[in-house]
Design a protein around this motif. Sequence first.
Motif, PDB file in Angstrom:
ATOM      1  N   ARG A 271      -2.368   8.605 -56.913  1.00  0.00           N
ATOM      2  CA  ARG A 271      -3.195   8.624 -58.122  1.00  0.00           C
ATOM      3  C   ARG A 271      -2.693   9.638 -59.136  1.00  0.00           C
ATOM      4  O   ARG A 271      -3.251   9.769 -60.210  1.00  0.00           O
ATOM      5  CB  ARG A 271      -4.650   8.973 -57.767  1.00  0.00           C
ATOM      6  N   ASN A 272      -1.688  10.430 -58.779  1.00  0.00           N
ATOM      7  CA  ASN A 272      -1.305  11.545 -59.637  1.00  0.00           C
ATOM      8  C   ASN A 272       0.170  11.605 -59.988  1.00  0.00           C
ATOM      9  O   ASN A 272       0.689  12.676 -60.267  1.00  0.00           O
ATOM     10  CB  ASN A 272      -1.741  12.856 -58.997  1.00  0.00           C
ATOM     11  N   GLY A 273       0.842  10.478 -59.943  1.00  0.00           N
ATOM     12  CA  GLY A 273       2.256  10.501 -60.309  1.00  0.00           C
ATOM     13  C   GLY A 273       3.143  10.001 -59.189  1.00  0.00           C
ATOM     14  O   GLY A 273       2.679   9.746 -58.082  1.00  0.00           O
ATOM     15  N   PRO A 274       4.450   9.875 -59.491  1.00  0.00           N
ATOM     16  CA  PRO A 274       5.381   9.267 -58.540  1.00  0.00           C
ATOM     17  C   PRO A 274       5.670  10.179 -57.358  1.00  0.00           C
ATOM     18  O   PRO A 274       5.525  11.389 -57.453  1.00  0.00           O
ATOM     19  CB  PRO A 274       6.646   9.090 -59.380  1.00  0.00           C
ATOM     20  N   CYS A 275       6.094   9.593 -56.252  1.00  0.00           N
ATOM     21  CA  CYS A 275       6.557  10.387 -55.122  1.00  0.00           C
ATOM     22  C   CYS A 275       8.010  10.771 -55.373  1.00  0.00           C
ATOM     23  O   CYS A 275       8.572  10.481 -56.427  1.00  0.00           O
ATOM     24  CB  CYS A 275       6.412   9.611 -53.820  1.00  0.00           C
ATOM     25  N   GLY A 276       8.630  11.414 -54.402  1.00  0.00           N
ATOM     26  CA  GLY A 276      10.011  11.854 -54.569  1.00  0.00           C
ATOM     27  C   GLY A 276      11.019  10.809 -54.121  1.00  0.00           C
ATOM     28  O   GLY A 276      12.208  11.079 -54.070  1.00  0.00           O
ATOM     29  N   GLY A 277      10.540   9.608 -53.812  1.00  0.00           N
ATOM     30  CA  GLY A 277      11.444   8.614 -53.249  1.00  0.00           C
ATOM     31  C   GLY A 277      11.853   7.507 -54.209  1.00  0.00           C
ATOM     32  O   GLY A 277      12.449   6.514 -53.797  1.00  0.00           O
ATOM     33  N   VAL A 278      11.524   7.688 -55.501  1.00  0.00           N
ATOM     34  CA  VAL A 278      11.831   6.646 -56.488  1.00  0.00           C
ATOM     35  C   VAL A 278      13.343   6.353 -56.495  1.00  0.00           C
ATOM     36  O   VAL A 278      14.166   7.258 -56.498  1.00  0.00           O
ATOM     37  CB  VAL A 278      11.383   7.073 -57.897  1.00  0.00           C
ATOM     38  N   ARG A 279      13.690   5.060 -56.452  1.00  0.00           N
ATOM     39  CA  ARG A 279      15.101   4.671 -56.362  1.00  0.00           C
ATOM     40  C   ARG A 279      15.780   4.690 -57.735  1.00  0.00           C
ATOM     41  O   ARG A 279      15.110   4.605 -58.753  1.00  0.00           O
ATOM     42  CB  ARG A 279      15.214   3.257 -55.774  1.00  0.00           C
ATOM     43  N   PRO A 280      17.118   4.764 -57.711  1.00  0.00           N
ATOM     44  CA  PRO A 280      17.862   4.738 -58.980  1.00  0.00           C
ATOM     45  C   PRO A 280      17.424   3.535 -59.815  1.00  0.00           C
ATOM     46  O   PRO A 280      17.210   2.449 -59.273  1.00  0.00           O
ATOM     47  CB  PRO A 280      19.319   4.596 -58.538  1.00  0.00           C
ATOM     48  N   GLY A 281      17.270   3.738 -61.114  1.00  0.00           N
ATOM     49  CA  GLY A 281      16.813   2.666 -61.976  1.00  0.00           C
ATOM     50  C   GLY A 281      15.302   2.566 -62.016  1.00  0.00           C
ATOM     51  O   GLY A 281      14.758   1.716 -62.714  1.00  0.00           O
ATOM     52  N   GLY A 282      14.618   3.430 -61.249  1.00  0.00           N
ATOM     53  CA  GLY A 282      13.167   3.455 -61.316  1.00  0.00           C
ATOM     54  C   GLY A 282      12.474   2.428 -60.439  1.00  0.00           C
ATOM     55  O   GLY A 282      11.393   1.954 -60.777  1.00  0.00           O
ATOM     56  N   PHE A 283      13.094   2.092 -59.298  1.00  0.00           N
ATOM     57  CA  PHE A 283      12.456   1.131 -58.401  1.00  0.00           C
ATOM     58  C   PHE A 283      11.735   1.838 -57.252  1.00  0.00           C
ATOM     59  O   PHE A 283      12.009   2.998 -56.940  1.00  0.00           O
ATOM     60  CB  PHE A 283      13.490   0.133 -57.874  1.00  0.00           C
ATOM     61  N   CYS A 284      10.787   1.085 -56.651  1.00  0.00           N
ATOM     62  CA  CYS A 284       9.910   1.644 -55.623  1.00  0.00           C
ATOM     63  C   CYS A 284      10.659   1.940 -54.331  1.00  0.00           C
ATOM     64  O   CYS A 284      11.545   1.187 -53.931  1.00  0.00           O
ATOM     65  CB  CYS A 284       8.779   0.650 -55.356  1.00  0.00           C
ATOM     66  N   GLU A 285      10.273   3.045 -53.679  1.00  0.00           N
ATOM     67  CA  GLU A 285      10.881   3.412 -52.399  1.00  0.00           C
ATOM     68  C   GLU A 285      10.529   2.394 -51.317  1.00  0.00           C
ATOM     69  O   GLU A 285      11.380   1.984 -50.526  1.00  0.00           O
ATOM     70  CB  GLU A 285      10.372   4.809 -51.975  1.00  0.00           C
ATOM     71  N   VAL A 286       9.265   1.962 -51.298  1.00  0.00           N
ATOM     72  CA  VAL A 286       8.787   1.106 -50.211  1.00  0.00           C
ATOM     73  C   VAL A 286       9.085  -0.371 -50.488  1.00  0.00           C
ATOM     74  O   VAL A 286       9.465  -1.110 -49.589  1.00  0.00           O
ATOM     75  CB  VAL A 286       7.275   1.323 -49.991  1.00  0.00           C
ATOM     76  N   LYS A 287       8.897  -0.794 -51.763  1.00  0.00           N
ATOM     77  CA  LYS A 287       9.210  -2.187 -52.137  1.00  0.00           C
ATOM     78  C   LYS A 287      10.326  -2.148 -53.166  1.00  0.00           C
ATOM     79  O   LYS A 287      10.059  -2.085 -54.380  1.00  0.00           O
ATOM     80  CB  LYS A 287       7.973  -2.854 -52.756  1.00  0.00           C
ATOM     81  N   PRO A 288      11.584  -2.176 -52.706  1.00  0.00           N
ATOM     82  CA  PRO A 288      12.722  -1.937 -53.607  1.00  0.00           C
ATOM     83  C   PRO A 288      12.823  -2.947 -54.746  1.00  0.00           C
ATOM     84  O   PRO A 288      13.489  -2.687 -55.746  1.00  0.00           O
ATOM     85  CB  PRO A 288      13.938  -2.049 -52.690  1.00  0.00           C
ATOM     86  N   GLU A 289      12.164  -4.118 -54.614  1.00  0.00           N
ATOM     87  CA  GLU A 289      12.280  -5.134 -55.651  1.00  0.00           C
ATOM     88  C   GLU A 289      11.294  -4.889 -56.799  1.00  0.00           C
ATOM     89  O   GLU A 289      11.357  -5.529 -57.839  1.00  0.00           O
ATOM     90  CB  GLU A 289      12.088  -6.545 -55.057  1.00  0.00           C
ATOM     91  N   MET A 290      10.375  -3.944 -56.604  1.00  0.00           N
ATOM     92  CA  MET A 290       9.326  -3.681 -57.596  1.00  0.00           C
ATOM     93  C   MET A 290       9.641  -2.404 -58.385  1.00  0.00           C
ATOM     94  O   MET A 290      10.108  -1.437 -57.820  1.00  0.00           O
ATOM     95  CB  MET A 290       7.992  -3.516 -56.849  1.00  0.00           C
ATOM     96  N   ARG A 291       9.379  -2.454 -59.708  1.00  0.00           N
ATOM     97  CA  ARG A 291       9.500  -1.211 -60.480  1.00  0.00           C
ATOM     98  C   ARG A 291       8.452  -0.221 -59.994  1.00  0.00           C
ATOM     99  O   ARG A 291       7.335  -0.620 -59.671  1.00  0.00           O
ATOM    100  CB  ARG A 291       9.266  -1.472 -61.982  1.00  0.00           C
ATOM    101  N   CYS A 292       8.807   1.055 -59.933  1.00  0.00           N
ATOM    102  CA  CYS A 292       7.844   2.088 -59.526  1.00  0.00           C
ATOM    103  C   CYS A 292       6.649   2.061 -60.472  1.00  0.00           C
ATOM    104  O   CYS A 292       6.798   2.098 -61.694  1.00  0.00           O
ATOM    105  CB  CYS A 292       8.498   3.467 -59.544  1.00  0.00           C
TER     106      CYS A 292
END
Lengths: 327, 191
Positions: B83-104
């Motif tokens: 609820r308070n911002g991104p985690c430290g696992g954001v992938r290059p290009g701004g994609f999600c750590e857990v679902k790599p196909e989704m934008r963070c």
Amino acid sequence: MIDLIDDDLLPSYTQPPPGMSSGSRLERALRAGKFAVTAELNPPDSADPGDVFEAARPLAEVADAVNATDASGANCHMSSLGICSLLTRAGYGTIYQISCRDRNRIAIQGDVLGAAAMGVRNVLCLTGDGVGVGDQPGAKPVFDFDSVTLLRTIRTMRDDGVFLSGRRITRPPRLFLGAAENPCVPPFDWRPERLAKKVEAGAQFIQTNYIFDLPLFETFMARVRDLGLDREVFILAGVGPLASARAARWMRSNVPGIHIPDPVIARLEGAKNQAAEGAEICIEIMQAVRAIPGVAGVHVMAYRREHLVSEIVLRSGVRQARRVGRR
Amino acid sequence: MYRLRLFATRHARVFEWMYVRLERALVALDPVFARIGYNRIERPVALVERGLKGLMFDCRMCGQCVLSSTGMSCPMNCPKELRNGPCGGVRPGGFCEVKPEMRCVWVLAWDGAARMREAQRISEVLPPVDRRLKGSSAWLRVAREKAEGLRATREADRLAMAEAFPGARESEPASAPLAQEPARAVEGAER
């Protein structure tokens, strides 16, 4: 010898010295303006306390506090609470890592009191990696808190003496609160503001993820200084020796949140002794971050290369060796 | 829908404009809602809310909507429900750590917030979610909360009066009343 023994060797409730939140060795070092060193401990897959002491020994010579990870990478190991309890009683400074992935607010608040009662004085509040990257990807991800709400909750417990429910805590935990930040992943321009949010929520020290990209980190720190955050929070830059180019590539693609620029990997690849080069790069980065205004220390993460930590820290010249106490 | 979610953050300013007006209308309707009974309208309103926000933002009906503080990117779509911002696992290009196909979700949020009039709201520290409220209407909750806030402001003068005359408040409480007045009792005064 005495130097290594925290005031609170045996668990008993003590008030921190005036002007301090916890009076932990780490807090004292940072507030005294010393360049601090913390190091990450590789938690054992064992119930033998001896394994914990063995893992801590190579770190203690140079570290103000040892980080006990909380199932990092979503892999199951001995709990950070267990490790911190053992090490604190043996006189080590510890940082109790709490991840929001595995426990809800009821469990976490209870564990915070338990850890504080065992003498733990430093806490690192983390969101935690997703369960999918770990050894038990079928587990239920909890994430009841995020790192920011976790910080605010523990600060409330400490400063207001109440649980999040408002119920009173008769003897509040005395803790020095930390959080993580990753300056090297997107959204880059938001990372310093996000740090501000963590400070606002209660963070007093920050340990960053690995810094291999110095220009990126320097940009981040410049913005941090513009926001005046370097005066509000102690920032420890994350560093560590890479074992080889292959290991670096593997980490980059398999461990969340790790950014290693290509030139670093190319330099490793070109070296005759890649492990030695990895240590050399680490030393250079430590010296470089030491020179950046606003950096208060380094956090050494040397997974499976813990035996190198003392040598790397001492050779870098960022800190003198301390005499190791018992164990 | 993912596509519409991206669209919403790209046009966060427009959605902010629309929501401000919707919220004003909801707050204005609070007396009507209260008269019909919030209980009675909860289900139909929640149904409409779920449909609209589900389509536009992939809303999960947490019941504590904070879209205006998150650049119109719903934080409950973050696999860690941050609820308070991104985690430290954001992938290059701004994609999600857990679902790599989704934008963070939070990369989108930062983007969206930058386009909004009240961009700084994203810096506010938000509390953890109250899981009991899942499935309930956040719209009605906002209407009640804001209306309550307005009432409290109106009540402030009564409170000041009671505090200025503590003796009278003690011996003659009706001379410095504090309790909520039923609508009929004050109708005359309003006219």
